[in-house]
Design an enzyme around this catalytic site. Structure first.
Site, PDB file in Angstrom:
ATOM      1  N   MET A  89     -17.019 -26.085 -57.268  1.00 15.56           N
ATOM      2  CA  MET A  89     -17.382 -25.341 -56.071  1.00 15.56           C
ATOM      3  C   MET A  89     -16.763 -25.866 -54.778  1.00 15.56           C
ATOM      4  SD  MET A  89     -18.915 -23.088 -57.678  1.00 15.56           S
ATOM      5  CE  MET A  89     -19.391 -22.040 -56.307  1.00 15.56           C
ATOM      6  N   HIS A 108     -12.067 -17.079 -61.943  1.00 20.15           N
ATOM      7  CA  HIS A 108     -12.950 -16.439 -60.962  1.00 20.15           C
ATOM      8  C   HIS A 108     -13.548 -15.163 -61.549  1.00 20.15           C
ATOM      9  CE1 HIS A 108     -14.593 -15.492 -57.058  1.00 20.15           C
ATOM     10  NE2 HIS A 108     -14.182 -14.251 -57.232  1.00 20.15           N
TER      11      HIS A 108
END
Length: 198
Positions: A89, A108
């Site tokens: 992240m 993603h």
């Protein structure tokens, strides 16, 4: 070829990658896990699989450059050739990107450039778009802006819920990420390594 996985959360994609390595569907050696979160569940998955792991949390006053230099020291000790992001992240800075040019891959959960950022599935679901999917791309200094390697689309059905869409997206991730990693190893990473030896 030796690689590390970077992850910050649950680690289901990490486990899918481990399984692919065990089944020889990925021809490189998974050397270690790196996490920026000491309580990330992915660490428990690494322990169960007896995969070495390192946690380095960024200190409040620490610069991104000095933080990434610590990470590189660890990676160099492990002789890492490339990096796979699996729910990592943090946005990577120039120190890591310059050390591993075109050798950091990210997954993603949307069809980029649509719905970048942390909530790709959520944003696609509430957008009323008719399709979404997954994107696998090289990492640059932007947020999910690097060159796209692979995309796979699915329809968002009339009776879809956010939970059902999340499940379907994760199934795509687990199915395709190992395949694309192996293809990238064979077509890019190995060729670059051969060139550097000549």
């Amino acid at each position: 070829m030796r690689f590390a996985v970077f992850a910050s959360g649950n680690g289901s994609n990490f486990e899918a990658i481990v399984r692919a390595v065990e089944n020889k569907e990925i021809s490189a050696t998974l050397v270690c896990l790196f996490s920026d979160k000491k309580n990330a569940y992915v660490i428990e998955r690494a322990k169960k699989k007896k995969i070495p792991y390192m946690v380095i949390e960024k200190e409040k006053q620490e610069t991104k450059e000095s933080y990434e230099k610590k990470i590189i020291e660890y990676l160099e000790e492990k002789s890492i050739d490339f990096i796979i992001l699996a729910g990592y992240m943090k946005i990577l800075g120039h120190v890591l990107l310059e050390k591993y040019p075109k050798k950091i891959i990210n997954l993603h959960p949307s069809l980029l450039p649509s719905f970048p950022g942390k909530q790709g599935i959520h944003d696609a679901f509430y957008s009323k778009e008719k399709e979404t999917g997954i994107t696998i791309h090289l990492v640059d200094q932007g947020i999910d802006t690097g060159p796209i390697i692979f995309q796979h689309a699915i329809s968002i059905t009339r009776h879809e819920t956010l939970s059902s869409l999340e499940t379907r997206i994760h199934e795509l991730e687990h199915r395709y990420y190992p395949i694309v990693i192996e293809k990238y190893i064979r077509e890019v990473v190995l060729n670059d390594k051969k060139k550097s030896l000549n």
